[in-house]
Design a protein around this motif. Structure first.
Motif, PDB file in Angstrom:
ATOM      1  N   MET A  45       0.852  -1.127  -0.143  1.00  0.00           N
ATOM      2  CA  MET A  45      -0.160  -0.080   0.281  1.00  0.00           C
ATOM      3  C   MET A  45       1.031   1.204   0.226  1.00  0.00           C
ATOM      4  O   MET A  45       0.612   2.145  -0.784  1.00  0.00           O
ATOM      5  CB  MET A  45      -1.054  -0.060   1.283  1.00  0.00           C
ATOM      6  CG  MET A  45      -2.066   1.307   1.358  1.00  0.00           C
ATOM      7  SD  MET A  45      -2.686   1.262   2.769  1.00  0.00           S
ATOM      8  CE  MET A  45      -1.465   1.874   3.904  1.00  0.00           C
ATOM      9  N   ARG A  46       2.038   1.291   0.797  1.00  0.00           N
ATOM     10  CA  ARG A  46       2.628   2.557   0.841  1.00  0.00           C
ATOM     11  C   ARG A  46       3.481   2.703  -0.251  1.00  0.00           C
ATOM     12  O   ARG A  46       3.366   3.991  -1.011  1.00  0.00           O
ATOM     13  CB  ARG A  46       3.997   2.188   1.841  1.00  0.00           C
ATOM     14  CG  ARG A  46       3.419   2.617   3.390  1.00  0.00           C
ATOM     15  CD  ARG A  46       4.568   2.782   4.352  1.00  0.00           C
ATOM     16  NE  ARG A  46       5.341   1.336   4.389  1.00  0.00           N
ATOM     17  CZ  ARG A  46       5.078   0.430   5.233  1.00  0.00           C
ATOM     18  NH1 ARG A  46       3.994   0.403   6.021  1.00  0.00           N
ATOM     19  NH2 ARG A  46       5.944  -0.871   5.132  1.00  0.00           N
ATOM     20  N   LEU A  49       0.442   4.027  -3.103  1.00  0.00           N
ATOM     21  CA  LEU A  49      -0.385   5.184  -2.811  1.00  0.00           C
ATOM     22  C   LEU A  49      -0.040   6.536  -3.612  1.00  0.00           C
ATOM     23  O   LEU A  49      -0.973   7.266  -4.140  1.00  0.00           O
ATOM     24  CB  LEU A  49      -0.280   5.828  -1.244  1.00  0.00           C
ATOM     25  CG  LEU A  49      -1.010   4.723  -0.224  1.00  0.00           C
ATOM     26  CD1 LEU A  49      -0.468   5.066   1.292  1.00  0.00           C
ATOM     27  CD2 LEU A  49      -2.527   5.043  -0.552  1.00  0.00           C
ATOM     28  N   ILE A  52      -2.096   6.602  -6.995  1.00  0.00           N
ATOM     29  CA  ILE A  52      -3.329   6.498  -7.098  1.00  0.00           C
ATOM     30  C   ILE A  52      -3.603   8.027  -7.373  1.00  0.00           C
ATOM     31  O   ILE A  52      -3.397   8.821  -6.801  1.00  0.00           O
ATOM     32  CB  ILE A  52      -3.859   6.055  -5.519  1.00  0.00           C
ATOM     33  CG1 ILE A  52      -3.710   4.752  -5.311  1.00  0.00           C
ATOM     34  CG2 ILE A  52      -5.480   6.437  -5.365  1.00  0.00           C
ATOM     35  CD1 ILE A  52      -4.149   4.238  -3.876  1.00  0.00           C
ATOM     36  N   VAL A  56     -10.722  10.160  -3.860  1.00  0.00           N
ATOM     37  CA  VAL A  56     -10.462   9.031  -2.689  1.00  0.00           C
ATOM     38  C   VAL A  56     -11.106   9.830  -1.405  1.00  0.00           C
ATOM     39  O   VAL A  56     -10.928  11.150  -1.194  1.00  0.00           O
ATOM     40  CB  VAL A  56      -8.975   8.902  -2.230  1.00  0.00           C
ATOM     41  CG1 VAL A  56      -8.691   8.034  -1.137  1.00  0.00           C
ATOM     42  CG2 VAL A  56      -8.148   8.200  -3.564  1.00  0.00           C
ATOM     43  N   ILE A  75      -1.751   8.318   5.169  1.00  0.00           N
ATOM     44  CA  ILE A  75      -2.380   7.803   3.578  1.00  0.00           C
ATOM     45  C   ILE A  75      -2.889   8.941   2.868  1.00  0.00           C
ATOM     46  O   ILE A  75      -2.209   9.092   1.621  1.00  0.00           O
ATOM     47  CB  ILE A  75      -3.393   6.776   3.994  1.00  0.00           C
ATOM     48  CG1 ILE A  75      -2.843   5.718   4.775  1.00  0.00           C
ATOM     49  CG2 ILE A  75      -4.308   6.486   2.918  1.00  0.00           C
ATOM     50  CD1 ILE A  75      -4.212   4.779   5.257  1.00  0.00           C
ATOM     51  N   TYR A  76      -3.446   9.894   3.614  1.00  0.00           N
ATOM     52  CA  TYR A  76      -3.820  11.176   2.566  1.00  0.00           C
ATOM     53  C   TYR A  76      -2.538  11.784   2.200  1.00  0.00           C
ATOM     54  O   TYR A  76      -2.498  12.231   0.999  1.00  0.00           O
ATOM     55  CB  TYR A  76      -4.503  11.987   3.767  1.00  0.00           C
ATOM     56  CG  TYR A  76      -5.090  13.280   3.033  1.00  0.00           C
ATOM     57  CD1 TYR A  76      -6.318  13.227   2.406  1.00  0.00           C
ATOM     58  CD2 TYR A  76      -4.512  14.471   2.995  1.00  0.00           C
ATOM     59  CE1 TYR A  76      -6.896  14.511   1.933  1.00  0.00           C
ATOM     60  CE2 TYR A  76      -4.861  15.569   2.515  1.00  0.00           C
ATOM     61  CZ  TYR A  76      -6.295  15.706   1.980  1.00  0.00           C
ATOM     62  OH  TYR A  76      -6.548  16.646   1.454  1.00  0.00           O
ATOM     63  N   ARG A  78       0.298  10.661   1.338  1.00  0.00           N
ATOM     64  CA  ARG A  78       0.860   9.780   0.587  1.00  0.00           C
ATOM     65  C   ARG A  78       0.100   9.747  -1.121  1.00  0.00           C
ATOM     66  O   ARG A  78       0.763   9.380  -1.976  1.00  0.00           O
ATOM     67  CB  ARG A  78       1.570   8.623   1.001  1.00  0.00           C
ATOM     68  CG  ARG A  78       2.497   8.722   1.931  1.00  0.00           C
ATOM     69  CD  ARG A  78       3.045   7.276   2.139  1.00  0.00           C
ATOM     70  NE  ARG A  78       3.600   6.683   1.157  1.00  0.00           N
ATOM     71  CZ  ARG A  78       4.954   6.586   0.620  1.00  0.00           C
ATOM     72  NH1 ARG A  78       5.779   7.699   1.257  1.00  0.00           N
ATOM     73  NH2 ARG A  78       5.201   6.085  -0.427  1.00  0.00           N
ATOM     74  N   LEU A  79      -1.299   9.894  -0.765  1.00  0.00           N
ATOM     75  CA  LEU A  79      -2.163   9.825  -2.040  1.00  0.00           C
ATOM     76  C   LEU A  79      -1.501  10.675  -3.068  1.00  0.00           C
ATOM     77  O   LEU A  79      -1.312  11.990  -2.847  1.00  0.00           O
ATOM     78  CB  LEU A  79      -3.565  10.189  -1.597  1.00  0.00           C
ATOM     79  CG  LEU A  79      -4.074   8.855  -1.105  1.00  0.00           C
ATOM     80  CD1 LEU A  79      -5.413   9.489  -0.364  1.00  0.00           C
ATOM     81  CD2 LEU A  79      -4.473   7.807  -1.967  1.00  0.00           C
ATOM     82  N   LYS A  84      -9.030  14.355  -3.008  1.00  0.00           N
ATOM     83  CA  LYS A  84      -9.070  13.564  -1.963  1.00  0.00           C
ATOM     84  C   LYS A  84      -9.550  14.285  -0.499  1.00  0.00           C
ATOM     85  O   LYS A  84      -9.537  15.650  -0.464  1.00  0.00           O
ATOM     86  CB  LYS A  84      -7.712  12.977  -1.598  1.00  0.00           C
ATOM     87  CG  LYS A  84      -6.591  14.216  -1.636  1.00  0.00           C
ATOM     88  CD  LYS A  84      -5.185  13.591  -1.286  1.00  0.00           C
ATOM     89  CE  LYS A  84      -3.956  14.656  -1.081  1.00  0.00           C
ATOM     90  NZ  LYS A  84      -2.750  14.287  -1.152  1.00  0.00           N
TER      91      LYS A  84
END
Length: 118
Positions: A45-46, A49, A52, A56, A75-76, A78-79, A84
């Motif tokens: 996932m890391r 991200l 993406i 989101v 997470i936010y 790194r997106l 988002k």
């Protein structure tokens, strides 16, 4: 020697909706295999991200006893998406689709989908 299961901590969820808590089914152990799979999934996932680029919506409960809310911020950040949003829920615990703010969660998700599919 690896045990196939490990007991969960004594810490229990802090459900805001007692009716939902009464219906909750939870196992008392963690499968050892799940720990490795979760670690591998988080690593993957890391890595993805930043790639993406679709809209989101992240939602998290402030009182989640399983995953600290600071992880939503990580997470936010790194997106890769420019569209988002973060929503921090004030009531409930880890299972936001079943706890006290569930109707808000469903409504907010529907609004997000509608906004980004026009």
């Amino acid at each position: 020697f690896l045990h196939p299961f490990y007991p969960k901590s004594e810490q229990t969820a802090s459900w805001a909706d007692e009716g939902a808590a009464a219906l909750r089914v939870a196992y008392s152990v963690w499968p050892a295999r799940a720990v490795r799979e979760a670690r591998d999934g988080l690593r993957e996932m890391r890595d993805i991200l930043p790639r993406i680029n679709v809209p989101v919506l992240l939602m998290h409960s402030r009182d989640d006893l399983v995953v600290p809310s600071k992880h939503m911020d990580r997470i936010y950040e790194r997106l890769g998406s420019i569209h988002k949003e973060k929503v921090l829920l004030e009531r409930g615990d880890h299972v936001i689709t079943e706890d006290a703010d569930r109707e808000f969660v469903f409504t907010r998700v529907a609004k997000f989908i509608s906004t980004h599919t026009q």
